[in-house]
Design a protein around this motif. Sequence first.
Motif, short mmCIF file in Angstrom:
data_model
loop_
_atom_site.label_atom_id
_atom_site.label_comp_id
_atom_site.label_asym_id
_atom_site.label_seq_id
_atom_site.Cartn_x
_atom_site.Cartn_y
_atom_site.Cartn_z
N UNK A 128 0.82 -1.21 0.00
CA UNK A 128 0.00 0.00 0.00
C UNK A 128 0.86 1.26 0.00
N UNK A 129 1.94 1.26 0.78
CA UNK A 129 2.76 2.47 0.87
C UNK A 129 3.38 2.80 -0.48
N UNK A 130 3.83 1.77 -1.22
CA UNK A 130 4.40 2.01 -2.54
C UNK A 130 3.35 2.57 -3.48
N UNK A 131 2.15 1.99 -3.41
CA UNK A 131 1.06 2.47 -4.26
C UNK A 131 0.78 3.94 -3.97
N UNK A 132 0.68 4.27 -2.67
CA UNK A 132 0.36 5.66 -2.31
C UNK A 132 1.44 6.61 -2.78
N UNK A 133 2.70 6.17 -2.68
CA UNK A 133 3.80 7.04 -3.07
C UNK A 133 3.84 7.31 -4.56
N UNK A 134 3.42 6.33 -5.37
CA UNK A 134 3.54 6.48 -6.82
C UNK A 134 2.28 7.04 -7.47
N UNK A 135 1.18 7.13 -6.70
CA UNK A 135 -0.07 7.63 -7.29
C UNK A 135 -0.02 9.13 -7.55
N UNK A 136 0.64 9.86 -6.66
CA UNK A 136 0.71 11.32 -6.80
C UNK A 136 1.19 11.76 -8.17
N UNK A 137 2.35 11.23 -8.63
CA UNK A 137 2.84 11.64 -9.95
C UNK A 137 1.87 11.33 -11.10
N UNK A 138 1.09 10.25 -10.96
CA UNK A 138 0.10 9.95 -12.01
C UNK A 138 -0.96 11.05 -12.02
N UNK A 139 -1.47 11.38 -10.83
CA UNK A 139 -2.47 12.44 -10.73
C UNK A 139 -1.92 13.76 -11.24
N UNK A 140 -0.66 14.05 -10.91
CA UNK A 140 -0.05 15.30 -11.37
C UNK A 140 0.07 15.34 -12.89
N UNK A 141 0.39 14.18 -13.48
CA UNK A 141 0.50 14.13 -14.94
C UNK A 141 -0.86 14.38 -15.58
N UNK A 142 -1.92 13.80 -15.00
CA UNK A 142 -3.28 14.07 -15.50
C UNK A 142 -3.58 15.56 -15.38
N UNK A 143 -3.33 16.10 -14.17
CA UNK A 143 -3.70 17.49 -13.89
C UNK A 143 -2.94 18.46 -14.77
N UNK A 144 -1.67 18.17 -15.04
CA UNK A 144 -0.85 19.10 -15.82
C UNK A 144 -1.47 19.31 -17.20
N UNK A 145 -1.95 18.22 -17.80
CA UNK A 145 -2.54 18.34 -19.13
C UNK A 145 -3.94 18.94 -19.06
N UNK A 146 -4.72 18.57 -18.03
CA UNK A 146 -6.05 19.17 -17.88
C UNK A 146 -5.92 20.68 -17.70
N UNK A 147 -4.93 21.09 -16.92
CA UNK A 147 -4.67 22.51 -16.71
C UNK A 147 -4.49 23.26 -18.02
N UNK A 148 -3.67 22.67 -18.87
CA UNK A 148 -3.25 23.37 -20.09
C UNK A 148 -4.26 23.20 -21.22
N UNK A 149 -4.90 22.04 -21.29
CA UNK A 149 -5.59 21.67 -22.54
C UNK A 149 -7.06 21.32 -22.40
N UNK A 150 -7.60 21.37 -21.19
CA UNK A 150 -9.01 21.04 -21.03
C UNK A 150 -9.78 22.23 -20.50
N UNK A 151 -10.89 22.56 -21.14
CA UNK A 151 -11.71 23.69 -20.68
C UNK A 151 -12.41 23.33 -19.38
N UNK A 152 -12.66 24.37 -18.56
CA UNK A 152 -13.44 24.16 -17.34
C UNK A 152 -14.85 23.76 -17.75
N UNK A 153 -15.51 23.04 -16.85
CA UNK A 153 -16.89 22.63 -17.16
C UNK A 153 -17.85 23.80 -17.09
#
Lengths: 153, 294
Positions: A128-153
């Motif tokens: 679980x600890x490894x999963x928790x540690x590595x999930x953040x960067x996945x979320x950040x990668x999603x958010x980085x592109x949503x920030x730049x390239x996805x319109x707000x709802x």
Amino acid sequence: MKSSHIFASGALALVIGTGAVLADPIRDAIDARQAQFTLFAYNIGPLVQMAQGDIDYDSEIAQRSADNLAALTHTHQDRHWPEGSDNASVDNTRALPSIWEDAEDFASKFADLRAATAAFQEAAGQDLASLQGALGPVGNACAACHDANRAEE
Amino acid sequence: MRRVIALLALVGLIALGGWVWLTRPVPLEEDALAGLEGDAARGEAVFWAAGCASCHAAPETEDEERLVLAGGQRFESPFGTFVAPNISPDPEHGIGAWDFEAFANAMLRGISPEGQHYFPAFPYTAYLRADPQDVADLWAYWQDLPHSEAPDAPHEIGFPFNIRRNLGVWKRLYMDDGWAVAGDLTEQETRGRYLAEALAHCGECHTPRDALGGLDRTRWLAGAPNPAGDGRIPDIRPGTLGWSQSEIAGYLQSGFTPEFDVAGGSMANVVRSLSQLPREDLDAIAAYLLRVEG
């Protein structure tokens, strides 16, 4: 009777023919990529729930979900993003024109997601600890592109 | 004629005197900070709860870089564009030359060490509810943050809004130290209210503003136009949002919505800060949000 039959099949052909004329490759591409993001969300679901303690950690489900996420980032994206499928050109998409205006940046953000999900794939099945540690960067990668390239709802 | 001029001059003087009085900065009472000792370890949680890095970290920074409060993010508004200043502990380019009293007057009164009003883009209208002990802890934590030598960019605010002195009147209208959510709250909801209304300043974006830019507290967290243009800042009252307590807390912890979508926009920065808090604080914020009317 016979003539009404002919009339009916003629009408049917007309309807099908009209449907074929109205087939919309832009809409199809948008449907395809939105389905892809549904798959991302569906597979990240149990991983987020485990990380947050909403469900018990299960290394097999974690590993399989992480495998799927990583695999999804290896699908070729070119046909999913045709020119003219941005939110300024058509409805029912939040894809901003910036995706096409700075295609290099979009590609690099998708590559970041591929790298983050690859690292996550190594970690998610361990504990679980490894999963928790590595999930953040996945979320950040999603958010980085949503920030730049996805319109707000 | 001479009498008329004299009378006009007198009226003018009185008006000027009234303006000077109405717009004057009102700092903290002398003994407000007496005996406070800051604890840097406790200050870290205050730092993340107050969201300092969400606005003052340089644009598009992640992880450790967010501790460098170099400024530079731009905030559009109907009054012009505000540019976050460097508030790192660098004595020349940041605020390293300040003492605790100056820091507390900035946070709790919106007044600079030179005695000027800050623009309320800096959310002192929320921070004024903060416990002075938390401000002391935060200042203790601040001392070890990394320095930045980034120069400040000027705000891009047009006349008459660029006259800081006039903000004295604005503050008299909108500096309200009451709570938006009143009534009987549990201990957890009370903690959540403190975090949300005093530190995390959720209302600054999620509550609509009136023509003068003051929060319309009768529509608390009811959503607002996005000052940066696109879309709206969402209505997060429980009747609209429809998320459970653990879904809200989970979102603040991970950035994933109950549909496992990921927040973008300015909320991504907020989650980067709030996710550093212990889960019980996020649970408290969630419990509070479920008590908001609407």
